[in-house]
Design an enzyme around this catalytic site. Structure first.
Site, mmCIF file in Angstrom:
data_model
loop_
_atom_site.group_PDB
_atom_site.id
_atom_site.type_symbol
_atom_site.label_atom_id
_atom_site.label_comp_id
_atom_site.label_asym_id
_atom_site.label_seq_id
_atom_site.Cartn_x
_atom_site.Cartn_y
_atom_site.Cartn_z
ATOM 1 N N ASN A 198 -10.278 -0.295 0.095
ATOM 2 C CA ASN A 198 -8.822 -0.158 0.187
ATOM 3 C C ASN A 198 -8.224 -0.654 -1.134
ATOM 4 O OD1 ASN A 198 -6.092 -0.620 0.603
ATOM 5 N ND2 ASN A 198 -6.341 -1.403 2.676
ATOM 6 N N CYS A 257 0.821 -1.222 0.000
ATOM 7 C CA CYS A 257 0.000 0.000 0.000
ATOM 8 C C CYS A 257 0.854 1.271 0.000
ATOM 9 C CB CYS A 257 -0.930 0.022 1.201
ATOM 10 S SG CYS A 257 -2.002 -1.404 1.268
ATOM 11 N N HIS A 309 -3.402 7.066 2.497
ATOM 12 C CA HIS A 309 -3.835 5.725 2.112
ATOM 13 C C HIS A 309 -5.149 5.392 2.813
ATOM 14 C CE1 HIS A 309 -4.136 1.577 1.316
ATOM 15 N NE2 HIS A 309 -3.771 1.179 2.518
HETATM 16 O O1 UT7 Z 1 -3.856 -1.355 3.754
HETATM 17 C C1 UT7 Z 1 -3.358 -1.993 4.896
HETATM 18 C C2 UT7 Z 1 -4.028 -3.328 5.012
HETATM 19 N N1 UT7 Z 1 -4.991 -3.602 5.999
HETATM 20 C C3 UT7 Z 1 -5.596 -2.801 6.919
HETATM 21 O O2 UT7 Z 1 -5.406 -1.641 7.070
HETATM 22 C C4 UT7 Z 1 -6.553 -3.519 7.818
HETATM 23 C C5 UT7 Z 1 -6.563 -2.997 9.228
HETATM 24 N N2 UT7 Z 1 -7.493 -3.757 10.035
HETATM 25 C C6 UT7 Z 1 -8.834 -3.539 10.011
HETATM 26 O O3 UT7 Z 1 -9.297 -2.673 9.297
HETATM 27 C C7 UT7 Z 1 -9.700 -4.386 10.922
HETATM 28 O O4 UT7 Z 1 -8.861 -5.201 11.719
HETATM 29 C C8 UT7 Z 1 -10.710 -5.279 10.167
HETATM 30 C C9 UT7 Z 1 -11.798 -4.423 9.543
HETATM 31 C C10 UT7 Z 1 -10.009 -6.114 9.107
HETATM 32 C C11 UT7 Z 1 -11.366 -6.270 11.123
HETATM 33 O O5 UT7 Z 1 -11.966 -5.569 12.193
HETATM 34 P P1 UT7 Z 1 -11.702 -6.041 13.698
HETATM 35 O O6 UT7 Z 1 -12.499 -5.155 14.547
HETATM 36 O O7 UT7 Z 1 -10.213 -6.057 13.913
HETATM 37 O O8 UT7 Z 1 -12.303 -7.488 13.689
HETATM 38 P P2 UT7 Z 1 -11.613 -8.868 14.091
HETATM 39 O O9 UT7 Z 1 -10.744 -9.363 12.966
HETATM 40 O O10 UT7 Z 1 -10.984 -8.746 15.472
HETATM 41 O O11 UT7 Z 1 -12.852 -9.822 14.217
HETATM 42 C C12 UT7 Z 1 -13.884 -9.595 15.186
HETATM 43 C C13 UT7 Z 1 -15.003 -10.582 14.931
HETATM 44 C C14 UT7 Z 1 -14.537 -12.021 14.777
HETATM 45 O O12 UT7 Z 1 -15.511 -12.841 15.358
HETATM 46 P P3 UT7 Z 1 -15.288 -13.474 16.821
HETATM 47 O O13 UT7 Z 1 -14.030 -14.278 16.739
HETATM 48 O O14 UT7 Z 1 -15.175 -12.294 17.754
HETATM 49 O O15 UT7 Z 1 -16.526 -14.277 17.039
HETATM 50 C C15 UT7 Z 1 -14.531 -12.224 13.287
HETATM 51 O O16 UT7 Z 1 -14.724 -13.570 12.935
HETATM 52 O O17 UT7 Z 1 -15.675 -10.244 13.699
HETATM 53 C C16 UT7 Z 1 -15.699 -11.384 12.855
HETATM 54 N N3 UT7 Z 1 -15.595 -10.927 11.453
HETATM 55 C C17 UT7 Z 1 -16.674 -10.572 10.749
HETATM 56 N N4 UT7 Z 1 -17.974 -10.514 11.042
HETATM 57 C C18 UT7 Z 1 -18.811 -10.077 10.082
HETATM 58 C C19 UT7 Z 1 -14.490 -10.801 10.708
HETATM 59 N N5 UT7 Z 1 -14.828 -10.327 9.490
HETATM 60 C C20 UT7 Z 1 -16.160 -10.193 9.485
HETATM 61 C C21 UT7 Z 1 -17.096 -9.755 8.527
HETATM 62 N N6 UT7 Z 1 -18.399 -9.710 8.865
HETATM 63 N N7 UT7 Z 1 -16.706 -9.381 7.289
#
Ligand code: UT7
Length: 338
Positions: free
Chosen positions: A295, A122, A265
């Site tokens: 993104n 990125c 970004h």
């Molecule tokens: O360009 C650079 C590249 N990447 C980034 O900048 C990404 C930076 N990170 C983020 O934006 C966030 O971490 C995400 C949006 C990817 C994820 O959000 P989060 O608040 O960190 O969620 P998480 O991965 O901790 O997951 C929380 C829960 C999990 O369920 P449990 O284990 O608590 O039951 C996931 O399984 O949310 C669940 N989950 C979803 N639920 C509904 C993960 N993805 C999804 C989804 N829809 N798409």
């Protein structure tokens, strides 16, 4: 333009362009493909829709990039043969060889230009701005076409197993044409480029079992798909982003409100809003388009810049700070007098 040996030159951004694939993938579409919800995606990321390249129909990184660069050249009133160099920032070139930049050069008929790819995920376009600027200012090149393009959709699974990444990423290309000028006041006021290779396992695309990091059981079914530790990247970004802005301001001896526009970004709206708050940056000075495009990796920064130039929100005479971070881990900035 006359180059005087030893004389300090400036760099002008003379043209911009972009291309978004036509196919829109809305949150409602994703809800039909996987267990997720519009509310979850909007609340966690700020994204409402993204674009996806028609890979089966022949849309690739180089075809998207070619359209963006053509538009940038047209807006600069230049032809492909005016380019001395084509630099393409991407992590999704269609092949390992040739580079995406060579395919672009061929497609536009830039027979004079050198061409190579740069991969800083990125951060690629911002790293590219820094590199291209120094090549121009040093006098070795006169005109450079720089593209940021990615089609991360090819590394996504649009099902529940892939919902941690497929809701975030979108495909796009953005381009700029940079030209050396005798006006030494134009160009970069401060730049940074950083990497922490120890963080590679936070975002990677394995191709074989030996690519998985220590402590992770290799899973051949994950090969070819982005593996991301979302929470780790989020933590890294929230910490790094403000530090990067501060470091760049310090280098240029400027205050946050001396900068007319922050072109950042678009990884997650929450990360951008946190940076805005920390520096007291007014809403109109930190552009956000992630709701419409997601993104778009290396395309994210040039896509924003193209929007800002076309809408007249960025004009000559302004100070613009480009900021990005991503896989690698990498992070960098480029503060311009444009
Ligand atoms: O360009 C650079 C590249 N990447 C980034 O900048 C990404 C930076 N990170 C983020 O934006 C966030 O971490 C995400 C949006 C990817 C994820 O959000 P989060 O608040 O960190 O969620 P998480 O991965 O901790 O997951 C929380 C829960 C999990 O369920 P449990 O284990 O608590 O039951 C996931 O399984 O949310 C669940 N989950 C979803 N639920 C509904 C993960 N993805 C999804 C989804 N829809 N798409």
């Amino acid at each position: 333009m006359t180059a005087h040996p030893g004389a300090r030159r400036g760099v002008r951004i003379v043209g911009v362009g972009s291309y978004l694939p036509e196919h829109r993938l809305t949150n409602a579409d994703l809800v039909r493909m996987m267990e997720t919800s519009d509310a979850w995606i909007v609340q966690r990321t700020g994204i409402r829709e993204r674009r996806v390249a028609d890979l089966e129909g022949g849309e690739t990184a180089s075809t998207l990039a070619t359209l963006a660069l053509r538009e940038a050249l047209a807006s600069a009133h230049l032809t492909p043969n005016d380019l001395d160099l084509i630099v393409c920032a991407t992590m999704t070139a269609e092949m390992e060889c040739p580079s995406c930049a060579c395919l672009i050069a061929n497609a536009i008929g830039a027979s004079r230009a050198g061409a190579f790819d740069l991969n800083a995920a990125c951060s690629g376009f911002v790293f590219g701005l820094n590199v291209a600027h120094e090549l121009l200012r040093g006098g070795a090149y006169g005109t450079i076409g720089l593209i940021g393009v990615d089609t991360l959709s090819k590394f996504m699974r649009y099902n529940t197993a892939g919902r941690g990444t497929s809701i975030i990423f979108g495909d796009a290309a953005g381009a700029a044409v940079l030209k050396a000028t005798d006006d030494a006041s134009l160009g970069i006021l401060a730049q940074t480029m950083h990497a922490d290779g120890a963080g590679w396992k936070d975002i990677y695309v394995p191709h074989r079992n030996s690519d998985f990091p220590p402590g992770v059981t290799p899973d051949p079914t994950q090969c070819g798909f982005v593996q991301m530790s979302g929470a780790s990247v989020f933590k890294f970004a929230v910490g790094t982003f403000p530090d990067l802005i501060q470091e760049t301001l310090d280098k240029a001896r400027l205050r946050p409100d001396d900068v007319d526009m922050y072109v950042c970004h678009q990884s997650n709206a929450r990360i951008l809003l946190a940076a805005r708050e920390r520096f007291g940056i007014p809403e109109e000075k930190l552009y956000i388009n992630i709701d419409r495009v997601g993104n778009t990796v290396a395309a994210s920064v040039p896509l924003c810049f193209d929007d800002l130039i076309k809408s007249g929100r960025v004009k000559p005479g302004m100070k613009v700070m480009f900021v990005a971070f991503g896989g690698g881990l990498t992070w960098g900035s480029s503060l311009w007098q444009i």
